[in-house]
Design an enzyme around this catalytic site. Structure first.
Site, mmCIF file in Angstrom:
data_model
loop_
_atom_site.group_PDB
_atom_site.id
_atom_site.type_symbol
_atom_site.label_atom_id
_atom_site.label_comp_id
_atom_site.label_asym_id
_atom_site.label_seq_id
_atom_site.Cartn_x
_atom_site.Cartn_y
_atom_site.Cartn_z
ATOM 1 C CB CYS A 137 -0.937 -0.033 1.212
ATOM 2 S SG CYS A 137 -2.157 1.279 1.241
ATOM 3 C CB CYS A 138 3.815 2.284 2.072
ATOM 4 S SG CYS A 138 3.189 2.643 3.719
ATOM 5 C CB CYS A 218 -2.378 6.793 6.179
ATOM 6 S SG CYS A 218 -1.523 7.232 4.660
ATOM 7 C CB CYS A 221 -1.270 3.163 9.055
ATOM 8 S SG CYS A 221 -1.782 2.056 7.732
ATOM 9 C CB CYS A 244 5.938 4.732 4.384
ATOM 10 S SG CYS A 244 6.736 6.246 3.878
HETATM 11 S S1 SF4 Z 1 0.466 4.452 5.821
HETATM 12 FE FE1 SF4 Z 1 -1.164 2.866 5.681
HETATM 13 S S2 SF4 Z 1 -2.847 3.715 4.407
HETATM 14 FE FE2 SF4 Z 1 -0.984 5.034 4.155
HETATM 15 S S3 SF4 Z 1 -0.040 4.296 2.315
HETATM 16 FE FE3 SF4 Z 1 0.963 3.208 4.024
HETATM 17 S S4 SF4 Z 1 -0.240 1.315 4.388
HETATM 18 FE FE4 SF4 Z 1 -1.440 2.663 3.025
#
Ligand code: SF4
Length: 254
Positions: A137-138, A218, A221, A244
């Protein structure tokens, strides 16, 4: 360090002439020497005025201490490009704080970066990837858009501090990371110095700080931190993850 520039169009990195290891090592050593003994303002001047004028971008999360770095940058050049990762998963308070700081500090070039619609459809169609694979996701929400936005720049400025994580404890004021020089003007500052700077300059604070969020990323998270917990305990809580990916040092993040 490699003398070969990585070419990976999927990650938004385009080919460009790469300096050799020896050239990079020599320039990095010279920059570190020039940065010695300088305060944050002086390190910023080194990047923005002396060495990489017009070729430097700031990477900012508009998080809890963001205002310190942005105030220092604005005092030197308010039109410095500010790269902001709008992941689509941020708190609404962060987006409003970005707008407020842009106004209060007179920031003239804030660039909000986002993953493409195609990437979102391909990798995270229902928006829940964070719950299954935070690294993936990151990667598509932060790392890939940032790599693409950084392409025109030879240097970047971050707000990273040594006290924040174990990985950052050995950080230096100037580094070389992914074909680019990286300046960390606040590398030696602690929370007390940051707080004092905010108070002294009467700067607006991120509204979530007083609501129990000393470090803000985010929404899915980030959680509130309880009394006695580590400063970053609310980030990716319960996972073995501190960064991240956008700030990881060679070999080894907002
Ligand atoms: S911090 Fe969480 S929601 Fe944001 S990009 Fe990374 S995994 Fe995705």
């Amino acid at each position: 360090m490699s003398n070969v520039t990585v070419i990976d169009t999927k990650r938004g990195v385009r080919p460009r002439a790469a300096a050799s290891d020896a050239e990079v090592a020599q320039r990095l050593a010279a920059l570190q020497e020039k940065a010695k003994g300088r305060d944050p303002h002086g390190i910023l001047e080194l990047a923005l005025k002396e060495e990489f004028a017009g070729k430097t971008a700031v990477v900012s999360s508009f998080g809890a201490e963001t205002v310190v770095l942005l105030k220092l940058v604005a005092d030197i050049d308010p039109n410095t490009p500010i790269l902001f990762l709008n992941t689509g998963k941020l708190f609404g308070e962060t987006l409003r704080y970005r707008d407020r700081l842009q106004d209060v500090l007179g920031l003239g070039d804030v660039r909000s970066l986002a993953p493409s619609l195609q990437a979102r459809q391909d990798k995270d169609p229902d928006g829940t990837l964070w719950s299954r694979d935070t690294d993936a996701c990151c990667d598509f929400r932060k790392t890939i858009p940032l790599n693409k936005a950084l392409e025109p720049f030879q240097a970047q400025i971050t707000g990273r501090k040594r006290f924040q994580t174990r990985e950052r404890a050995d950080m230096l004021p100037v580094e070389y990371f992914q074909d680019r020089y990286r300046f960390n003007p606040l590398w030696q500052w602690d929370l007390h110095q940051l707080e004092a700077f905010i108070d002294r300059n009467n700067l607006p604070r991120h509204p979530l700080v007083e609501d129990g969020y000393p470090s803000i990323g985010c929404m899915p998270c980030t959680r509130r931190v309880q009394a006695g917990e580590d400063y970053r305990a609310g980030r990716w809580s319960g996972l073995d993850k501190d960064e991240c990916g956008i700030h990881l040092t060679d070999g080894g993040g907002i």
